[in-house]
Design a protein around this motif. Structure first.
Motif, mmCIF file in Angstrom:
data_model
loop_
_atom_site.group_PDB
_atom_site.id
_atom_site.type_symbol
_atom_site.label_atom_id
_atom_site.label_comp_id
_atom_site.label_asym_id
_atom_site.label_seq_id
_atom_site.Cartn_x
_atom_site.Cartn_y
_atom_site.Cartn_z
ATOM 1 N N LEU A 62 -13.409 -2.856 -2.684
ATOM 2 C CA LEU A 62 -12.736 -3.952 -3.399
ATOM 3 C C LEU A 62 -13.088 -3.929 -4.881
ATOM 4 C CD1 LEU A 62 -12.941 -7.068 -1.038
ATOM 5 C CD2 LEU A 62 -10.878 -5.950 -1.889
ATOM 6 N N ASN A 63 -14.353 -3.671 -5.194
ATOM 7 C CA ASN A 63 -14.768 -3.593 -6.599
ATOM 8 C C ASN A 63 -14.075 -2.433 -7.306
ATOM 9 O OD1 ASN A 63 -16.454 -5.838 -6.513
ATOM 10 N ND2 ASN A 63 -18.201 -4.633 -5.815
ATOM 11 N N LEU A 64 -13.932 -1.294 -6.622
ATOM 12 C CA LEU A 64 -13.221 -0.150 -7.207
ATOM 13 C C LEU A 64 -11.751 -0.487 -7.459
ATOM 14 C CD1 LEU A 64 -14.480 3.039 -5.319
ATOM 15 C CD2 LEU A 64 -14.823 2.433 -7.719
ATOM 16 N N ILE A 65 -11.137 -1.209 -6.521
ATOM 17 C CA ILE A 65 -9.735 -1.604 -6.674
ATOM 18 C C ILE A 65 -9.584 -2.482 -7.912
ATOM 19 C CG2 ILE A 65 -7.834 -2.933 -5.663
ATOM 20 C CD1 ILE A 65 -9.016 -2.054 -2.876
ATOM 21 N N ALA A 66 -10.466 -3.462 -8.057
ATOM 22 C CA ALA A 66 -10.414 -4.375 -9.203
ATOM 23 C C ALA A 66 -10.622 -3.628 -10.520
ATOM 24 C CB ALA A 66 -11.459 -5.474 -9.040
ATOM 25 N N ALA A 67 -11.432 -2.574 -10.494
ATOM 26 C CA ALA A 67 -11.710 -1.790 -11.702
ATOM 27 C C ALA A 67 -10.640 -0.729 -11.965
ATOM 28 C CB ALA A 67 -13.080 -1.124 -11.581
ATOM 29 N N GLY A 68 -9.764 -0.503 -10.994
ATOM 30 C CA GLY A 68 -8.741 0.523 -11.159
ATOM 31 C C GLY A 68 -9.242 1.924 -10.879
ATOM 32 N N GLY A 69 -10.345 2.046 -10.153
ATOM 33 C CA GLY A 69 -10.895 3.357 -9.781
ATOM 34 C C GLY A 69 -12.127 3.675 -10.601
ATOM 35 N N PRO A 70 -12.587 4.886 -10.549
ATOM 36 C CA PRO A 70 -12.018 6.050 -9.862
ATOM 37 C C PRO A 70 -12.265 5.962 -8.356
ATOM 38 C CG PRO A 70 -14.094 6.671 -10.846
ATOM 39 C CD PRO A 70 -13.832 5.229 -11.243
ATOM 40 N N TYR A 71 -11.316 6.504 -7.601
ATOM 41 C CA TYR A 71 -11.388 6.451 -6.145
ATOM 42 C C TYR A 71 -11.902 7.774 -5.587
ATOM 43 C CZ TYR A 71 -8.362 2.525 -7.188
ATOM 44 O OH TYR A 71 -7.850 1.372 -7.714
ATOM 45 N N PRO A 72 -12.702 7.694 -4.533
ATOM 46 C CA PRO A 72 -13.295 8.918 -3.986
ATOM 47 C C PRO A 72 -12.338 9.770 -3.151
ATOM 48 C CG PRO A 72 -14.056 7.016 -2.754
ATOM 49 C CD PRO A 72 -13.232 6.491 -3.904
ATOM 50 N N TYR A 73 -11.212 9.212 -2.729
ATOM 51 C CA TYR A 73 -10.284 9.943 -1.875
ATOM 52 C C TYR A 73 -8.942 10.098 -2.580
ATOM 53 C CZ TYR A 73 -13.743 8.996 1.705
ATOM 54 O OH TYR A 73 -14.915 8.921 2.413
ATOM 55 N N GLU A 74 -8.347 11.257 -2.435
ATOM 56 C CA GLU A 74 -7.087 11.587 -3.099
ATOM 57 C C GLU A 74 -5.975 10.609 -2.735
ATOM 58 O OE1 GLU A 74 -3.874 15.221 -2.998
ATOM 59 O OE2 GLU A 74 -5.985 15.697 -2.702
ATOM 60 N N LYS A 75 -5.947 10.136 -1.505
ATOM 61 C CA LYS A 75 -4.852 9.259 -1.045
ATOM 62 C C LYS A 75 -5.065 7.788 -1.406
ATOM 63 C CE LYS A 75 -2.998 12.133 2.540
ATOM 64 N NZ LYS A 75 -2.283 12.136 3.790
ATOM 65 N N ASP A 76 -6.201 7.448 -1.986
ATOM 66 C CA ASP A 76 -6.426 6.056 -2.358
ATOM 67 C C ASP A 76 -5.425 5.618 -3.419
ATOM 68 O OD1 ASP A 76 -8.494 5.846 -0.587
ATOM 69 O OD2 ASP A 76 -10.079 5.982 -2.082
ATOM 70 N N GLY A 77 -4.819 4.453 -3.190
ATOM 71 C CA GLY A 77 -3.853 3.898 -4.119
ATOM 72 C C GLY A 77 -2.411 4.254 -3.810
ATOM 73 N N ILE A 78 -2.186 5.067 -2.749
ATOM 74 C CA ILE A 78 -0.797 5.410 -2.416
ATOM 75 C C ILE A 78 -0.102 4.206 -1.781
ATOM 76 C CG2 ILE A 78 -1.324 7.873 -2.160
ATOM 77 C CD1 ILE A 78 -1.033 7.458 0.914
ATOM 78 N N HIS A 90 7.547 -7.185 2.769
ATOM 79 C CA HIS A 90 7.827 -7.106 1.328
ATOM 80 C C HIS A 90 8.560 -5.799 1.079
ATOM 81 C CE1 HIS A 90 5.557 -10.552 -0.225
ATOM 82 N NE2 HIS A 90 4.672 -10.292 0.710
ATOM 83 N N ARG A 91 9.108 -5.663 -0.103
ATOM 84 C CA ARG A 91 9.824 -4.438 -0.464
ATOM 85 C C ARG A 91 8.855 -3.262 -0.473
ATOM 86 N NH1 ARG A 91 7.468 -3.910 -4.963
ATOM 87 N NH2 ARG A 91 7.209 -5.512 -6.495
ATOM 88 N N ARG A 92 9.397 -2.060 -0.281
ATOM 89 C CA ARG A 92 8.582 -0.852 -0.313
ATOM 90 C C ARG A 92 7.922 -0.732 -1.686
ATOM 91 N NH1 ARG A 92 6.782 3.328 2.043
ATOM 92 N NH2 ARG A 92 6.733 5.393 1.116
ATOM 93 N N GLY A 93 6.668 -0.370 -1.690
ATOM 94 C CA GLY A 93 5.917 -0.240 -2.933
ATOM 95 C C GLY A 93 5.050 -1.448 -3.238
ATOM 96 N N PHE A 94 5.202 -2.525 -2.461
ATOM 97 C CA PHE A 94 4.408 -3.738 -2.686
ATOM 98 C C PHE A 94 2.957 -3.530 -2.276
ATOM 99 C CE2 PHE A 94 2.727 -7.866 -1.249
ATOM 100 C CZ PHE A 94 2.924 -8.629 -2.392
ATOM 101 N N TYR A 95 2.736 -2.818 -1.162
ATOM 102 C CA TYR A 95 1.386 -2.611 -0.634
ATOM 103 C C TYR A 95 0.854 -1.231 -1.006
ATOM 104 C CZ TYR A 95 2.128 -6.683 2.403
ATOM 105 O OH TYR A 95 2.354 -7.941 2.887
ATOM 106 N N HIS A 96 -0.457 -1.160 -1.273
ATOM 107 C CA HIS A 96 -1.154 0.101 -1.529
ATOM 108 C C HIS A 96 -2.395 0.143 -0.650
ATOM 109 C CE1 HIS A 96 1.395 -0.306 -5.048
ATOM 110 N NE2 HIS A 96 1.361 1.004 -5.107
ATOM 111 N N GLU A 97 -2.743 1.337 -0.197
ATOM 112 C CA GLU A 97 -3.876 1.482 0.716
ATOM 113 C C GLU A 97 -5.047 2.195 0.048
ATOM 114 O OE1 GLU A 97 -3.871 5.038 3.556
ATOM 115 O OE2 GLU A 97 -1.764 4.399 3.526
ATOM 116 N N TYR A 98 -6.235 1.837 0.521
ATOM 117 C CA TYR A 98 -7.477 2.397 -0.005
ATOM 118 C C TYR A 98 -8.422 2.665 1.165
ATOM 119 C CZ TYR A 98 -5.438 0.354 -4.152
ATOM 120 O OH TYR A 98 -4.566 0.027 -5.161
ATOM 121 N N THR A 99 -9.141 3.749 1.073
ATOM 122 C CA THR A 99 -10.082 4.132 2.117
ATOM 123 C C THR A 99 -11.386 3.365 1.957
ATOM 124 O OG1 THR A 99 -9.156 6.343 2.060
ATOM 125 C CG2 THR A 99 -11.287 6.096 3.153
#
Length: 140
Positions: A62-78, A90-99
């Motif tokens: 959660l702290n990384l999300i609030a800071a905008g990264g950097p994320y340890p996994y390539e797929k984080d933020g997709i 919600h419309r596509r693109g509303f949700y983003h996932e993080y490991t």
């Protein structure tokens, strides 16, 4: 064939729930709000979890999300497609996932945080510890 009967059973369960509430003079929507269920038997119940109750790794994510990264996994933020339809639509693109890292796991593990809305906002996030089978809304 089994899926067809399963769908009918789920539909029957939903109809029965609505009929039961109606015969008792209850509003099924009010029941769902009061008792924390979606009122829809197709979805897992969305509960809540306080940040303090999350695993340490989830709070770190959660702290990384609030800071905008950097994320340890390539797929984080997709973009998270919500194909399971467990989160509010919600419309596509509303949700983003993080490991959420899992100690001693050799891969990304099953734990995720999914946030809705603008990037870096953590006020509309959900935690799943079972790879999207169920979610709990994260509350402060």
């Amino acid at each position: 064939m089994a899926r067809k009967w399963l769908r009918k059973g789920v539909l029957l369960g939903a109809v029965t729930f609505g009929s039961l509430c109606g015969s008792l003079g209850l509003d099924s929507g009010a029941f769902a709000r009061d008792f924390g269920t979606s009122g829809n038997t197709d979805n897992q119940v969305l509960g809540t979890v306080a940040v303090a109750q999350l695993p340490r790794e989830a709070a770190d994510t959660l702290n990384l999300i609030a800071a905008g990264g950097p994320y340890p996994y390539e797929k984080d933020g997709i973009v998270f497609g919500n194909r399971e339809r467990l989160l509010p639509p919600h419309r596509r693109g509303f949700y983003h996932e993080y490991t959420v890292p899992t100690p001693r796991s050799r891969n990304r593990g099953a734990r995720r945080i999914v946030c809705g809305g603008p990037l870096q906002r953590t006020d509309n996030c959900y935690y799943s510890d079972d790879h999207y089978t169920s979610f709990n809304r994260i509350v402060e």
